[in-house]
Design a protein around this motif. Structure first.
Motif, PDB file in Angstrom:
ATOM      1  N   LYS A  10      -4.642 -12.967  51.693  1.00 43.07           N
ATOM      2  CA  LYS A  10      -5.103 -14.254  52.226  1.00 43.07           C
ATOM      3  C   LYS A  10      -4.622 -14.466  53.657  1.00 43.07           C
ATOM      4  CE  LYS A  10      -5.452 -16.513  47.755  1.00 43.07           C
ATOM      5  NZ  LYS A  10      -5.082 -17.640  46.894  1.00 43.07           N
ATOM      6  N   ALA A  11      -3.518 -13.801  54.009  1.00 45.08           N
ATOM      7  CA  ALA A  11      -3.045 -13.939  55.385  1.00 45.08           C
ATOM      8  C   ALA A  11      -4.014 -13.260  56.353  1.00 45.08           C
ATOM      9  CB  ALA A  11      -1.655 -13.316  55.515  1.00 45.08           C
ATOM     10  N   GLU A  12      -4.606 -12.162  55.915  1.00 50.53           N
ATOM     11  CA  GLU A  12      -5.496 -11.417  56.799  1.00 50.53           C
ATOM     12  C   GLU A  12      -6.940 -11.923  56.744  1.00 50.53           C
ATOM     13  OE1 GLU A  12      -3.791  -6.986  57.235  1.00 50.53           O
ATOM     14  OE2 GLU A  12      -4.163  -7.579  55.176  1.00 50.53           O
ATOM     15  N   ILE A  13      -7.355 -12.347  55.587  1.00 53.57           N
ATOM     16  CA  ILE A  13      -8.693 -12.956  55.467  1.00 53.57           C
ATOM     17  C   ILE A  13      -8.549 -14.242  54.645  1.00 53.57           C
ATOM     18  CG2 ILE A  13     -11.137 -12.491  55.152  1.00 53.57           C
ATOM     19  CD1 ILE A  13     -10.588  -9.692  54.463  1.00 53.57           C
ATOM     20  N   PRO A  14      -8.317 -15.331  55.321  1.00 56.24           N
ATOM     21  CA  PRO A  14      -8.170 -16.601  54.581  1.00 56.24           C
ATOM     22  C   PRO A  14      -9.470 -16.989  53.878  1.00 56.24           C
ATOM     23  CG  PRO A  14      -7.483 -16.820  56.890  1.00 56.24           C
ATOM     24  CD  PRO A  14      -8.154 -15.493  56.755  1.00 56.24           C
ATOM     25  N   GLU A  15      -9.338 -17.846  52.902  1.00 64.16           N
ATOM     26  CA  GLU A  15     -10.524 -18.320  52.166  1.00 64.16           C
ATOM     27  C   GLU A  15     -11.564 -18.908  53.113  1.00 64.16           C
ATOM     28  OE1 GLU A  15      -8.011 -20.755  49.924  1.00 64.16           O
ATOM     29  OE2 GLU A  15      -8.203 -19.615  48.065  1.00 64.16           O
ATOM     30  N   SER A  16     -11.073 -19.543  54.183  1.00 64.65           N
ATOM     31  CA  SER A  16     -11.999 -20.207  55.111  1.00 64.65           C
ATOM     32  C   SER A  16     -12.957 -19.211  55.762  1.00 64.65           C
ATOM     33  CB  SER A  16     -11.219 -20.962  56.191  1.00 64.65           C
ATOM     34  OG  SER A  16     -10.389 -20.059  56.893  1.00 64.65           O
ATOM     35  N   VAL A  17     -12.519 -17.970  55.928  1.00 63.28           N
ATOM     36  CA  VAL A  17     -13.395 -16.948  56.521  1.00 63.28           C
ATOM     37  C   VAL A  17     -14.567 -16.673  55.583  1.00 63.28           C
ATOM     38  CG1 VAL A  17     -13.556 -14.502  57.177  1.00 63.28           C
ATOM     39  CG2 VAL A  17     -11.573 -15.887  57.880  1.00 63.28           C
ATOM     40  N   VAL A  66     -25.778 -15.425  44.740  1.00 66.23           N
ATOM     41  CA  VAL A  66     -25.440 -16.586  45.572  1.00 66.23           C
ATOM     42  C   VAL A  66     -26.585 -17.588  45.501  1.00 66.23           C
ATOM     43  CG1 VAL A  66     -24.847 -17.392  47.892  1.00 66.23           C
ATOM     44  CG2 VAL A  66     -24.136 -15.109  47.145  1.00 66.23           C
ATOM     45  N   PRO A  67     -26.427 -18.645  44.695  1.00 69.71           N
ATOM     46  CA  PRO A  67     -27.469 -19.676  44.691  1.00 69.71           C
ATOM     47  C   PRO A  67     -27.395 -20.484  45.994  1.00 69.71           C
ATOM     48  CG  PRO A  67     -25.846 -20.027  42.932  1.00 69.71           C
ATOM     49  CD  PRO A  67     -25.313 -18.959  43.799  1.00 69.71           C
ATOM     50  N   LEU A  68     -28.491 -21.110  46.332  1.00 70.68           N
ATOM     51  CA  LEU A  68     -28.490 -21.897  47.565  1.00 70.68           C
ATOM     52  C   LEU A  68     -27.431 -22.998  47.488  1.00 70.68           C
ATOM     53  CD1 LEU A  68     -29.875 -22.146  50.290  1.00 70.68           C
ATOM     54  CD2 LEU A  68     -31.547 -23.668  49.240  1.00 70.68           C
ATOM     55  N   SER A  69     -27.272 -23.556  46.308  1.00 71.84           N
ATOM     56  CA  SER A  69     -26.149 -24.481  46.090  1.00 71.84           C
ATOM     57  C   SER A  69     -25.572 -24.156  44.714  1.00 71.84           C
ATOM     58  CB  SER A  69     -26.629 -25.934  46.143  1.00 71.84           C
ATOM     59  OG  SER A  69     -27.606 -26.156  45.154  1.00 71.84           O
ATOM     60  N   GLY A  70     -24.341 -24.519  44.503  1.00 72.31           N
ATOM     61  CA  GLY A  70     -23.691 -24.164  43.234  1.00 72.31           C
ATOM     62  C   GLY A  70     -22.823 -22.941  43.397  1.00 72.31           C
ATOM     63  N   ASP A  71     -22.175 -22.562  42.300  1.00 68.37           N
ATOM     64  CA  ASP A  71     -21.172 -21.497  42.358  1.00 68.37           C
ATOM     65  C   ASP A  71     -21.791 -20.111  42.483  1.00 68.37           C
ATOM     66  OD1 ASP A  71     -19.182 -23.334  42.023  1.00 68.37           O
ATOM     67  OD2 ASP A  71     -18.932 -22.956  39.865  1.00 68.37           O
ATOM     68  N   PRO A  72     -21.321 -19.296  43.423  1.00 70.88           N
ATOM     69  CA  PRO A  72     -21.680 -17.874  43.380  1.00 70.88           C
ATOM     70  C   PRO A  72     -21.071 -17.211  42.138  1.00 70.88           C
ATOM     71  CG  PRO A  72     -20.832 -18.473  45.539  1.00 70.88           C
ATOM     72  CD  PRO A  72     -20.536 -19.626  44.622  1.00 70.88           C
ATOM     73  N   LEU A  73     -21.772 -16.231  41.604  1.00 75.47           N
ATOM     74  CA  LEU A  73     -21.291 -15.479  40.434  1.00 75.47           C
ATOM     75  C   LEU A  73     -21.195 -14.001  40.802  1.00 75.47           C
ATOM     76  CD1 LEU A  73     -20.826 -14.914  37.326  1.00 75.47           C
ATOM     77  CD2 LEU A  73     -23.298 -14.580  37.195  1.00 75.47           C
ATOM     78  N   LEU A  74     -20.037 -13.413  40.530  1.00 78.70           N
ATOM     79  CA  LEU A  74     -19.899 -11.954  40.649  1.00 78.70           C
ATOM     80  C   LEU A  74     -19.786 -11.404  39.235  1.00 78.70           C
ATOM     81  CD1 LEU A  74     -19.592  -9.355  42.257  1.00 78.70           C
ATOM     82  CD2 LEU A  74     -17.182  -9.882  42.589  1.00 78.70           C
ATOM     83  N   TRP A  85      -7.770  -8.976  36.696  1.00 75.39           N
ATOM     84  CA  TRP A  85      -7.503  -8.222  37.918  1.00 75.39           C
ATOM     85  C   TRP A  85      -8.565  -8.535  38.977  1.00 75.39           C
ATOM     86  CZ3 TRP A  85     -10.999  -4.371  39.666  1.00 75.39           C
ATOM     87  CH2 TRP A  85     -10.614  -3.763  40.864  1.00 75.39           C
ATOM     88  N   GLY A  86      -9.819  -8.551  38.562  1.00 79.78           N
ATOM     89  CA  GLY A  86     -10.908  -8.823  39.507  1.00 79.78           C
ATOM     90  C   GLY A  86     -10.743 -10.175  40.179  1.00 79.78           C
ATOM     91  N   LYS A  87     -10.354 -11.163  39.393  1.00 85.40           N
ATOM     92  CA  LYS A  87     -10.160 -12.504  39.965  1.00 85.40           C
ATOM     93  C   LYS A  87      -8.994 -12.520  40.957  1.00 85.40           C
ATOM     94  CE  LYS A  87     -12.090 -15.198  36.145  1.00 85.40           C
ATOM     95  NZ  LYS A  87     -11.807 -16.010  34.951  1.00 85.40           N
ATOM     96  N   ASP A  88      -7.964 -11.721  40.655  1.00 88.24           N
ATOM     97  CA  ASP A  88      -6.789 -11.690  41.539  1.00 88.24           C
ATOM     98  C   ASP A  88      -7.109 -11.123  42.922  1.00 88.24           C
ATOM     99  OD1 ASP A  88      -5.153 -12.728  39.630  1.00 88.24           O
ATOM    100  OD2 ASP A  88      -4.287 -10.801  39.017  1.00 88.24           O
ATOM    101  N   VAL A  89      -8.099 -10.246  42.984  1.00 89.21           N
ATOM    102  CA  VAL A  89      -8.342  -9.534  44.248  1.00 89.21           C
ATOM    103  C   VAL A  89      -9.652  -9.984  44.906  1.00 89.21           C
ATOM    104  CG1 VAL A  89      -6.977  -7.520  43.608  1.00 89.21           C
ATOM    105  CG2 VAL A  89      -9.420  -7.562  43.034  1.00 89.21           C
ATOM    106  N   SER A  90     -10.112 -11.176  44.559  1.00 90.68           N
ATOM    107  CA  SER A  90     -11.377 -11.632  45.154  1.00 90.68           C
ATOM    108  C   SER A  90     -11.381 -13.135  45.348  1.00 90.68           C
ATOM    109  CB  SER A  90     -12.545 -11.226  44.249  1.00 90.68           C
ATOM    110  OG  SER A  90     -12.460 -11.903  43.016  1.00 90.68           O
ATOM    111  N   HIS A  91     -12.338 -13.583  46.125  1.00 86.34           N
ATOM    112  CA  HIS A  91     -12.529 -15.010  46.340  1.00 86.34           C
ATOM    113  C   HIS A  91     -13.973 -15.331  45.984  1.00 86.34           C
ATOM    114  CE1 HIS A  91     -12.414 -18.984  48.015  1.00 86.34           C
ATOM    115  NE2 HIS A  91     -13.314 -18.702  48.933  1.00 86.34           N
ATOM    116  N   VAL A  92     -14.169 -15.704  44.743  1.00 90.48           N
ATOM    117  CA  VAL A  92     -15.520 -16.049  44.288  1.00 90.48           C
ATOM    118  C   VAL A  92     -15.367 -17.075  43.167  1.00 90.48           C
ATOM    119  CG1 VAL A  92     -15.613 -14.118  42.632  1.00 90.48           C
ATOM    120  CG2 VAL A  92     -17.741 -15.088  43.521  1.00 90.48           C
ATOM    121  N   ALA A  93     -16.285 -18.036  43.143  1.00 87.24           N
ATOM    122  CA  ALA A  93     -16.131 -19.150  42.203  1.00 87.24           C
ATOM    123  C   ALA A  93     -16.171 -18.693  40.750  1.00 87.24           C
ATOM    124  CB  ALA A  93     -17.228 -20.186  42.464  1.00 87.24           C
TER     125      ALA A  93
END
Lengths: 356, 363
Positions: A10-17, A66-74, A85-93
């Motif tokens: 998160k230090a290198e790629i913050p959620e905001s990116v 990626v829906p136009l609105s609402g949560d993206p799903l991976l 593990w997947g959730k720990d290493v990713s940023h997706v709703a």
């Protein structure tokens, strides 16, 4: 295979990116009247989903919806035991595991009420995944959206430039562990591979030209092979989903290193002229690769390429060349930033020579 | 030469079955079909190869680096750099549209290529190739034997690398450096460290090892394209009685599975033999898909190939098949534990290719 550190920093790629990238993508989707966009990922085609979520597959394939609105799903093709593990290493709703991501993605598209769906690299998606998705998407119309995604993906933000630069630095530092005095190529490969991974590379594919005087082409080495009076190592290396190809030429005789300095100067001049390829014309061979969509290093232009693709101003690319000077061949490769407006193209990490 | 022998096997079978062209796909995760046909393991991008009964092979690659590598690593093959690979291959198939064309694995073909509206028809050639991938020739088994030797040596390196305070990925660096120094080009590995909180092995993380951790790994080095695997568990310090008792179940299960192997039995019977041991100790729940994926799997040009060792798999074992038997799963008293050896099916049973003791190591 993949066998390095997989982590989201998160230090290198913050959620905001990621949030900003998603917002740019959604703006483009809205302009094209798309209700949702689907991006595929696997070991080979990592660079779309990793750019949007940080997630890099270790072995499985998956789809990001990626829906136009609402949560993206991976949705990834692995067991629910691995989802944590997947959730720990990713940023997706939403992150799900399951045997067939195409079915899960299709159902999610139907749940979202998506009617017009863009699919990145639709034609090259594997047929069984498309069948699963289309059959469960509630009648949504699926169409190719590669151009839309490429237009956004090839405009790097500062986080991407910083991580490509870091990958390049890791590669160059690791390549400095070989000296040119190794008599067997495996010694040099082992040192570079080891150091790359210690420095956090999630993958490094090592290739070598063990005797440049005999054959300057790179191959993956197997078994024991002796080195010539000059050899080259190429590290194709990923750090946090960001790939570079860096190459270094080594000389047994230190006096020969002046050749490399001359080659480096010619290489730098050619790179500065990009996106024009004129500066590369006298090289023995060359190419420029870039991430356009999901493949980290797609061929763009070069001596092997019949139909060159245009390099986007301000985009990230990777240049490599074989240059012959006084009958000796020198191999070079480094990540670059393509020039824009008044700024010429240049190295993000310059190739270096000389012994440690 | 092994590549030529594989090609000859395919050519003969194509002639017998009337297949006039076979197209195969590979990528960096799964390259077995591609390697079998074109003797090339893909690292980047997509690879597609077409072989015809006269033995000629065209290899299409969409990565410039891969195309250059294939030029030097393969012999008697036409290599084509094709950035738009599906379209390039489709154009090639258009020229033989009236031929009988099989694709393997059919489900891996790009949508554009598999589109039913194309002028050619692709039939499913997966099982046609699978037979060759599963039943190995002696030279293929020799390569797996060497890979198994590297797996044993690699595990020794892993044991030395596993020191409290080090991060998981630093252990991988040591292993990979060792394999490259031996001329081993590739390896797959996952690992786990911790205790009852660990439910599976996963890709290496930044987690630091601590004294008392149970550390699991599977190493899968590659020799000439062929993979062998070893799975072992160690404790950083002294193993507890519970850990030793649990490990004994895994050992009994693995040995029961291996003892069952012989030509004519099914993969399902091997899995049942392993799972019966867990059931005997009241641990049957932990032999289900809630806690574990497979009880072993085939090994060859891919790290996780057929047959999968599961009770519902009816593939009949034959001499020359190679596989790992690993009853890896979660144990409620200790956490996830692994134990597995690579074996080759012989005319009378199984030959174990791994030599590392089947211990719960204490380091």
């Amino acid at each position: 295979m993949r066998r390095g550190l997989i982590a989201w920093s998160k230090a290198e790629i913050p959620e905001s990116v990621f949030d900003a990238r998603l917002a740019r993508l959604r703006a483009a989707m809205a302009a094209e009247k798309l209700d949702a966009l689907v991006v595929y990922t696997n070991n080979t085609r990592t660079a779309g989903v990793s750019w949007l979520t940080a997630f890099v597959p270790y072995w499985a394939e998956g789809l990001l919806v990626v829906p136009l609105s609402g949560d993206p799903l991976l949705t990834m093709a692995f067991s629910n035991r691995i989802v944590g593990w997947g959730k720990d290493v990713s940023h997706v709703a939403r992150f799900e595991g399951g045997a067939r991501p195409g079915i899960a993605a299709g159902k999610y598209l139907a749940d979202c009420g998506a009617k017009h769906v863009g699919v990145v690299e639709f034609d090259s998606l594997r047929a069984a995944v498309v069948e699963d998705m289309a059959g469960n998407a509630g009648g949504a119309v699926l169409a190719d959206a590669t151009a839309l995604f490429e237009n956004i993906r090839t405009k790097p933000d500062s986080a991407e430039i910083a991580l490509i630069t870091k990958a390049g630095i890791i590669g160059q530092r690791a390549l400095s562990l070989a000296t040119g005095t190794e008599t067997m190529i495996g010694e040099a490969l082992a040192a570079v591979d080891h150091e790359s991974r210690l420095l956090g590379a999630e993958e490094v594919y090592m290739a070598a030209a063990p005797d440049l005087d005999r054959d300057p082409r790179f191959r993956r080495m197997e078994g024991t092979v002796e080195t010539g009076r000059s050899f080259a190592l190429r590290a194709t290396l990923a750090y946090k989903g960001h790939w570079v190809r860096v190459t270094r030429t080594y000389f047994r005789d230190k006096a020969d290193e002046a050749l490399a300095d001359r080659a480096a100067a010619r290489f730098a001049a050619a790179v500065a002229g990009l996106p024009s390829a004129d500066g590369f014309k006298d090289f023995r061979s060359w190419n420029v690769e870039a991430c356009r969509v999901t493949q980290p290093l797609d061929p763009m232009m070069g001596s092997q390429i019949d139909e060159p693709r245009a390099l986007a101003p301000g985009s990230i690319a990777n240049a490599q060349a074989l240059i012959t000077i006084d009958g000796r061949t020198i191999a070079l490769a480094a990540p670059i930033l393509v020039g824009r407006e008044a700024f010429p193209s240049g190295f993000l990490v310059a190739p270096v020579f000389g012994r440690r | 030469m092994l590549a030529q022998e594989r090609r000859n096997r395919l050519r003969e079978a194509m002639a017998q079955t009337g297949i006039e062209a076979l197209i195969v796909y590979g990528n960096s995760w799964q390259s077995d079909y591609l390697r079998y046909v074109a003797d090339f393991s893909s690292l980047e991008g997509h690879g597609l190869a077409i072989i015809t009964p006269d033995g000629s092979i065209e290899l299409f690659l969409d990565s410039a680096a891969e195309a250059e590598r294939a030029e030097i690593e393969t012999t008697d093959i036409k290599v084509k750099l094709a950035p738009e690979i599906a379209r390039a291959v489709s154009s090639r198939l258009d020229r033989i549209a009236n031929h009988r064309i099989a694709a393997a694995p059919l489900g891996f073909m790009p949508k554009f290529l598999a589109d039913a509206t194309r002028g050619y028809k692709l039939e499913d050639g997966t099982s046609f190739v699978d037979r060759f991938l599963m039943v190995k020739m002696p030279e293929e088994i020799d390569a797996i034997r060497q890979a198994a030797k590297w797996a044993d040596e690699g595990y020794e390196v892993f044991k030395k690398a596993a020191v409290p305070g080090r991060m998981q990925f630093e252990l991988i660096a040591d292993i990979e450096g060792f394999f490259r120094s031996r001329g081993c080009p590739d390896n797959f590995m996952i690992m786990g460290s911790g205790g009852k909180d660990v439910f599976a092995m996963a890709p290496p993380s930044e987690r630091r090892l601590v004294a008392g951790d149970m550390v699991t790994t599977e190493l899968t080095p590659n020799c000439r394209g062929y993979f062998a695997q070893i799975c072992r568990t160690m404790v950083l310090g002294k193993a507890s009685d519970l850990q030793k008792k649990a490990h004994a179940v895994y050992r009994e299960a693995m040995e029961a599975g291996i003892a069952t192997i012989r030509p004519g039995v099914t993969a399902g019977q091997v899995a049942k033999a392993e799972n019966d041991i867990f059931r005997k100790y009241g641990l049957g729940e932990y032999a289900t898909s809630k806690y574990t994926r497979v009880r072993g799997h085939g090994l060859g040009l891919f790290v996780d190939t057929k047959p999968h060792i599961l009770e519902d798999v009816d593939t009949v074992l034959e001499a020359g098949m190679t596989m790992i038997i690993h009853p890896n799963t979660y144990h409620p008293d200790t956490g996830y534990m692994v134990l597995g050896d690579t074996v080759v099916v012989t005319e009378t049973g199984a030959e174990v290719l791994c030599g590392t003791p089947r211990e719960l190591f204490e380091v």
